[in-house]
Design a protein around this motif. Sequence first.
Motif, PDB file in Angstrom:
ATOM      1  N   LEU A 109       1.385  -1.045   0.383  1.00  0.00           N
ATOM      2  CA  LEU A 109      -0.144   0.526   0.279  1.00  0.00           C
ATOM      3  C   LEU A 109       0.789   1.255   0.024  1.00  0.00           C
ATOM      4  O   LEU A 109       2.066   1.206   0.739  1.00  0.00           O
ATOM      5  N   ILE A 110       0.468   2.205  -1.043  1.00  0.00           N
ATOM      6  CA  ILE A 110       1.856   3.397  -1.411  1.00  0.00           C
ATOM      7  C   ILE A 110       0.236   4.712  -1.130  1.00  0.00           C
ATOM      8  O   ILE A 110      -0.176   4.647  -1.713  1.00  0.00           O
ATOM      9  N   ILE A 111       1.016   4.582  -0.375  1.00  0.00           N
ATOM     10  CA  ILE A 111       0.626   6.510   0.748  1.00  0.00           C
ATOM     11  C   ILE A 111       0.676   7.458   0.058  1.00  0.00           C
ATOM     12  O   ILE A 111       1.889   7.794   0.620  1.00  0.00           O
ATOM     13  N   PRO A 113      -5.121  15.533   7.992  1.00  0.00           N
ATOM     14  CA  PRO A 113      -4.554  14.213   8.985  1.00  0.00           C
ATOM     15  C   PRO A 113      -4.444  13.092   9.042  1.00  0.00           C
ATOM     16  O   PRO A 113      -4.311  11.978   9.656  1.00  0.00           O
ATOM     17  N   HIS A 114      -5.036  12.588   7.758  1.00  0.00           N
ATOM     18  CA  HIS A 114      -5.572  11.585   7.358  1.00  0.00           C
ATOM     19  C   HIS A 114      -4.913  10.891   7.399  1.00  0.00           C
ATOM     20  O   HIS A 114      -5.309   9.445   7.648  1.00  0.00           O
ATOM     21  N   LEU A 115      -4.207  10.692   6.291  1.00  0.00           N
ATOM     22  CA  LEU A 115      -2.893   9.927   5.974  1.00  0.00           C
ATOM     23  C   LEU A 115      -1.979   9.287   6.797  1.00  0.00           C
ATOM     24  O   LEU A 115      -1.933   8.437   6.974  1.00  0.00           O
ATOM     25  N   SER A 116      -1.721  10.613   7.510  1.00  0.00           N
ATOM     26  CA  SER A 116      -0.749  10.306   8.595  1.00  0.00           C
ATOM     27  C   SER A 116      -1.504   9.298   9.732  1.00  0.00           C
ATOM     28  O   SER A 116      -0.805   8.146  10.308  1.00  0.00           O
ATOM     29  N   ILE A 171       4.405   6.715   1.329  1.00  0.00           N
ATOM     30  CA  ILE A 171       4.662   6.046   2.527  1.00  0.00           C
ATOM     31  C   ILE A 171       4.495   4.693   2.231  1.00  0.00           C
ATOM     32  O   ILE A 171       3.274   5.161   1.109  1.00  0.00           O
ATOM     33  N   ALA A 172       4.978   3.507   1.934  1.00  0.00           N
ATOM     34  CA  ALA A 172       4.709   1.819   1.780  1.00  0.00           C
ATOM     35  C   ALA A 172       4.391   1.682   3.091  1.00  0.00           C
ATOM     36  O   ALA A 172       5.336   1.479   3.700  1.00  0.00           O
ATOM     37  N   LEU A 173       3.137   0.680   3.541  1.00  0.00           N
ATOM     38  CA  LEU A 173       3.357  -0.557   4.131  1.00  0.00           C
ATOM     39  C   LEU A 173       3.038  -1.581   3.498  1.00  0.00           C
ATOM     40  O   LEU A 173       2.291  -1.872   2.293  1.00  0.00           O
ATOM     41  N   GLU A 174       3.418  -2.709   3.954  1.00  0.00           N
ATOM     42  CA  GLU A 174       2.992  -4.171   3.506  1.00  0.00           C
ATOM     43  C   GLU A 174       2.375  -4.636   4.522  1.00  0.00           C
ATOM     44  O   GLU A 174       2.326  -4.603   5.718  1.00  0.00           O
ATOM     45  N   LEU A 175       1.386  -5.235   3.958  1.00  0.00           N
ATOM     46  CA  LEU A 175      -0.109  -5.741   4.313  1.00  0.00           C
ATOM     47  C   LEU A 175      -0.467  -7.209   3.799  1.00  0.00           C
ATOM     48  O   LEU A 175      -0.048  -8.040   2.437  1.00  0.00           O
ATOM     49  N   GLN A 206       3.675  -3.541   8.108  1.00  0.00           N
ATOM     50  CA  GLN A 206       4.768  -3.117   8.212  1.00  0.00           C
ATOM     51  C   GLN A 206       5.203  -2.093   7.235  1.00  0.00           C
ATOM     52  O   GLN A 206       4.758  -1.785   6.323  1.00  0.00           O
ATOM     53  N   LEU A 207       6.121  -1.032   8.397  1.00  0.00           N
ATOM     54  CA  LEU A 207       6.735  -0.097   7.210  1.00  0.00           C
ATOM     55  C   LEU A 207       7.524  -0.658   6.583  1.00  0.00           C
ATOM     56  O   LEU A 207       8.770  -1.310   6.901  1.00  0.00           O
TER      57      LEU A 207
END
Length: 168
Positions: A3-5, A114-117, A140-144, A156-157
């Motif tokens: 997930l790329i934010i 402030p939603h994304l953070s 920001i990229a998260l692994e799900l 995971q960041l």
Amino acid sequence: MELIIIRHAIAVEREEFKKKGLEDHLRPLTLKGRKKMQKVCVDLRDHVKELDLIVSSPLTRARQTAEIISQIYFETKVVEAPELVPHSPPQAFLKWLRTQVRQQKRIAIVGHEPHLSSFASYMLTGKTESFIDLKKSGVIALELESFAHAEAGAAQLLYSIPPKFLID
């Protein structure tokens, strides 16, 4: 799953826009914001080769940012999610993610602070209190484990990159 934010690019100043009698949700990107986002995306594409889907807040500045990303990523489809508006609770977008994302392996979401953070913090810790500072055009990229079974506190960041590090 990844997930790329991405926070929307630089938009016309809120107060300047308000003086014209226009509503904030219509506030567009500036030319500088557009150019900076294009550079961010070109550099990001060196590291993130493809996206399966782009999900955008319906507000003009986020939608315009999503369209720039789509162009750099070979016309990747853009869909809107009202759950990405600035003051939406993180739980709302998590529910959207679980029900709307099926076969995709990597998606980008485009929205606001402030939603994304808060959402990223929620996915990392299970708490809605944000500990992340996401600049305009920041990534920001998260692994799900999966989008369909995503859980708060289970992400995971992978990385957090301010825009100044993506622009040559």
